[in-house]
Design a protein around this motif. Structure first.
Motif, PDB file in Angstrom:
ATOM      1  N   VAL A 185      11.450   8.849  -4.706  1.00  0.00           N
ATOM      2  CA  VAL A 185      12.019   8.243  -3.505  1.00  0.00           C
ATOM      3  C   VAL A 185      10.878   8.073  -2.511  1.00  0.00           C
ATOM      4  O   VAL A 185       9.763   8.556  -2.732  1.00  0.00           O
ATOM      5  N   ASP A 186      11.134   7.401  -1.422  1.00  0.00           N
ATOM      6  CA  ASP A 186      10.082   7.053  -0.463  1.00  0.00           C
ATOM      7  C   ASP A 186       9.492   8.302   0.194  1.00  0.00           C
ATOM      8  O   ASP A 186      10.134   8.937   1.041  1.00  0.00           O
ATOM      9  N   ALA A 187       8.270   8.649  -0.199  1.00  0.00           N
ATOM     10  CA  ALA A 187       7.630   9.848   0.335  1.00  0.00           C
ATOM     11  C   ALA A 187       7.218   9.677   1.793  1.00  0.00           C
ATOM     12  O   ALA A 187       7.226  10.646   2.569  1.00  0.00           O
ATOM     13  N   VAL A 188       6.854   8.462   2.180  1.00  0.00           N
ATOM     14  CA  VAL A 188       6.448   8.230   3.570  1.00  0.00           C
ATOM     15  C   VAL A 188       7.619   8.474   4.511  1.00  0.00           C
ATOM     16  O   VAL A 188       7.502   9.191   5.510  1.00  0.00           O
ATOM     17  N   LYS A 189       8.783   7.909   4.184  1.00  0.00           N
ATOM     18  CA  LYS A 189       9.967   8.139   5.024  1.00  0.00           C
ATOM     19  C   LYS A 189      10.381   9.600   5.003  1.00  0.00           C
ATOM     20  O   LYS A 189      10.797  10.153   6.033  1.00  0.00           O
ATOM     21  N   GLY A 191       8.460  12.228   4.682  1.00  0.00           N
ATOM     22  CA  GLY A 191       7.556  12.966   5.556  1.00  0.00           C
ATOM     23  C   GLY A 191       7.783  12.667   7.021  1.00  0.00           C
ATOM     24  O   GLY A 191       7.747  13.567   7.874  1.00  0.00           O
ATOM     25  N   GLN A 192       8.004  11.405   7.347  1.00  0.00           N
ATOM     26  CA  GLN A 192       8.218  11.028   8.746  1.00  0.00           C
ATOM     27  C   GLN A 192       9.483  11.672   9.307  1.00  0.00           C
ATOM     28  O   GLN A 192       9.490  12.159  10.443  1.00  0.00           O
ATOM     29  N   ARG A 193      10.538  11.654   8.523  1.00  0.00           N
ATOM     30  CA  ARG A 193      11.783  12.263   8.984  1.00  0.00           C
ATOM     31  C   ARG A 193      11.637  13.768   9.156  1.00  0.00           C
ATOM     32  O   ARG A 193      12.105  14.341  10.139  1.00  0.00           O
ATOM     33  N   ASP A 217       4.748  23.350   7.343  1.00  0.00           N
ATOM     34  CA  ASP A 217       4.485  22.308   8.328  1.00  0.00           C
ATOM     35  C   ASP A 217       4.150  21.011   7.611  1.00  0.00           C
ATOM     36  O   ASP A 217       3.436  21.012   6.597  1.00  0.00           O
ATOM     37  N   VAL A 218       4.642  19.898   8.149  1.00  0.00           N
ATOM     38  CA  VAL A 218       4.325  18.585   7.603  1.00  0.00           C
ATOM     39  C   VAL A 218       3.079  18.059   8.306  1.00  0.00           C
ATOM     40  O   VAL A 218       3.067  17.898   9.528  1.00  0.00           O
ATOM     41  N   ASN A 219       2.019  17.785   7.528  1.00  0.00           N
ATOM     42  CA  ASN A 219       0.781  17.250   8.092  1.00  0.00           C
ATOM     43  C   ASN A 219       0.759  15.737   8.106  1.00  0.00           C
ATOM     44  O   ASN A 219       0.395  15.108   9.102  1.00  0.00           O
ATOM     45  N   SER A 220       1.126  15.120   6.985  1.00  0.00           N
ATOM     46  CA  SER A 220       1.104  13.665   6.871  1.00  0.00           C
ATOM     47  C   SER A 220       1.890  13.266   5.634  1.00  0.00           C
ATOM     48  O   SER A 220       2.370  14.129   4.890  1.00  0.00           O
ATOM     49  N   ALA A 221       2.008  11.963   5.410  1.00  0.00           N
ATOM     50  CA  ALA A 221       2.711  11.482   4.227  1.00  0.00           C
ATOM     51  C   ALA A 221       2.128  10.145   3.807  1.00  0.00           C
ATOM     52  O   ALA A 221       1.699   9.337   4.647  1.00  0.00           O
ATOM     53  N   SER A 222       2.097   9.898   2.507  1.00  0.00           N
ATOM     54  CA  SER A 222       1.645   8.642   1.935  1.00  0.00           C
ATOM     55  C   SER A 222       2.456   8.371   0.683  1.00  0.00           C
ATOM     56  O   SER A 222       3.366   9.136   0.333  1.00  0.00           O
ATOM     57  N   HIS A 223       2.142   7.278  -0.025  1.00  0.00           N
ATOM     58  CA  HIS A 223       2.869   6.972  -1.249  1.00  0.00           C
ATOM     59  C   HIS A 223       2.650   8.032  -2.320  1.00  0.00           C
ATOM     60  O   HIS A 223       3.399   8.119  -3.287  1.00  0.00           O
ATOM     61  N   GLU A 224       1.618   8.876  -2.161  1.00  0.00           N
ATOM     62  CA  GLU A 224       1.340   9.941  -3.132  1.00  0.00           C
ATOM     63  C   GLU A 224       2.202  11.177  -2.908  1.00  0.00           C
ATOM     64  O   GLU A 224       2.346  12.011  -3.809  1.00  0.00           O
ATOM     65  N   GLY A 225       2.736  11.333  -1.709  1.00  0.00           N
ATOM     66  CA  GLY A 225       3.564  12.493  -1.421  1.00  0.00           C
ATOM     67  C   GLY A 225       3.451  12.940   0.020  1.00  0.00           C
ATOM     68  O   GLY A 225       2.733  12.342   0.826  1.00  0.00           O
ATOM     69  N   VAL A 226       4.176  14.007   0.337  1.00  0.00           N
ATOM     70  CA  VAL A 226       4.169  14.594   1.674  1.00  0.00           C
ATOM     71  C   VAL A 226       3.183  15.755   1.676  1.00  0.00           C
ATOM     72  O   VAL A 226       3.297  16.677   0.863  1.00  0.00           O
ATOM     73  N   VAL A 272       0.874  19.165  -1.769  1.00  0.00           N
ATOM     74  CA  VAL A 272       1.421  17.808  -1.797  1.00  0.00           C
ATOM     75  C   VAL A 272       2.797  17.892  -2.444  1.00  0.00           C
ATOM     76  O   VAL A 272       2.929  18.379  -3.573  1.00  0.00           O
ATOM     77  N   TYR A 273       3.801  17.417  -1.710  1.00  0.00           N
ATOM     78  CA  TYR A 273       5.176  17.465  -2.186  1.00  0.00           C
ATOM     79  C   TYR A 273       5.626  16.064  -2.554  1.00  0.00           C
ATOM     80  O   TYR A 273       5.584  15.143  -1.731  1.00  0.00           O
ATOM     81  N   ALA A 274       6.073  15.889  -3.806  1.00  0.00           N
ATOM     82  CA  ALA A 274       6.577  14.610  -4.295  1.00  0.00           C
ATOM     83  C   ALA A 274       8.094  14.674  -4.355  1.00  0.00           C
ATOM     84  O   ALA A 274       8.648  15.347  -5.229  1.00  0.00           O
ATOM     85  N   PRO A 275       8.814  14.002  -3.451  1.00  0.00           N
ATOM     86  CA  PRO A 275      10.276  14.065  -3.476  1.00  0.00           C
ATOM     87  C   PRO A 275      10.858  13.258  -4.631  1.00  0.00           C
ATOM     88  O   PRO A 275      10.436  12.124  -4.880  1.00  0.00           O
TER      89      PRO A 275
END
Length: 316
Positions: A185-189, A191-193, A217-226, A272-275
């Motif tokens: 699923v969308d890792a960027v969304k 992480g942002q949420r 803690d969430v640092n950042s997110a990209s297509h690779e994961g949170v 790195v967390y991959a949802p």
């Protein structure tokens, strides 16, 4: 002998409005969701508890198949009493429940919840509309195996342990899933949420088979994961894990929950967390609207559970 715990730990369990409840999945991962324990505990018997509805989710099916669970008391806001402790308290144990509790027990639970979420809404309409939410509630009781209490909410420092000792070794890395470890699923969304919400919890299975829950803690997110920062002591390597980000207001009138299962790769205190799956909801800060939504979701969920035969499987 039942496991017991100190007065200051009991104060946390008694006063907190929410906790993170984790259970193990058939694939060896973990799911974590927010529950309201309402101070349900018995130190003499060594138990803690919470309530849930037959119409909400698959928690009961999962704990019937695998009773090892955990409750993380991770936040102090909007609780009852005057607890000022900064302790993070993790309770691990074996869960049981009665799928058909009697009316006296349900009424007692309603009275017990009043200081935390207000008195139950009554009347001809509300009694009918909230029947699935109130009368189909189930008390889950956890026979405590271990209580671990850190001196602060970020779980730094030396913890106190009551009951069974902590596992001697970290859980070994798990075999990657057949569909791969990357995001589904969308890792960027995701992480942002999660980054916008005040409480973010990670759950995974420990070496002794019990799930555990830690703040991250969430640092950042990209297509690779949170990208997460995790506490020292989280086992290294890859494994299945659950993620919960949530926020809540007084009496739970106004809350948001974002829930994932997925795969985590840990290196030191970075991960790195991959949802792989996602779920969640936002409830408005209006009690009437919230109760209408609770009634609708509970009725719909209970009807679906009955249609699929899941309530019969639970003995209801």
């Amino acid at each position: 002998m039942p496991v017991t715990w100190s007065d200051d730990v009991d104060e946390v369990i008694r006063d907190d409005l929410t906790s993170g409840f984790a259970y193990v999945t058939p694939a060896g991962g973990a799911v974590v969701a927010a529950v309201a324990p309402f101070g349900l505990r018995d130190r003499e018997q060594g138990t803690v508890g919470f309530t849930t509805s037959l119409g909400f989710g698959r928690k009961l099916e999962r704990i019937k198949a695998e009773p090892r669970v955990a409750l993380a008391f991770h936040a102090r806001e909007h609780g009852v009493g005057d607890c000022t402790s900064r302790r993070y308290v993790l309770v691990q144990g074996d869960a049981t429940f009665d799928p058909s509790p009697d009316r006296d027990l349900l009424d007692a639970l309603g009275e017990r919840s009043a200081p935390y979420v207000g008195a139950p809404r009554r009347g001809r309409f509300w009694d009918r509309w909230l029947s699935a939410y109130y009368t189909d509630r189930v008390l889950v009781t956890v026979a405590v195996t271990r209580v671990t209490a850190w001196p602060d909410l970020r779980i730094t420092g030396e913890p106190e342990v009551y009951g069974a000792p902590l596992p001697d070794a970290d859980a070994a890395p798990q075999k990657p899933p057949k569909k791969g470890t990357g995001p589904r699923v969308d890792a960027v969304k995701t992480g942002q949420r999660a980054r916008k919400l005040p409480h973010v919890l990670l759950a995974y299975r420990e070496a002794d088979g019990y799930p555990t829950v830690v703040p991250v803690d969430v640092n950042s997110a990209s297509h690779e994961g949170v990208r997460l920062r995790v506490p020292a002591g989280v086992p290294q390597g890859g494994r299945r894990a659950g993620l919960l980000a949530h926020a809540y207001r007084p009496q739970l009138v106004g809350l948001e929950s974002r829930q994932n299962t997925g795969w985590i790769e840990v290196t030191g205190t970075e991960a790195v967390y991959a949802p792989h799956t996602q779920g969640g909801f936002t409830a408005p800060p209006n009690k009437t609207v919230l109760l209408l939504a609770n009634g609708f979701m509970a009725r719909r969920g209970l009807a679906k559970a009955r249609k699929e035969g899941r309530t019969q499987a639970l003995g209801r």
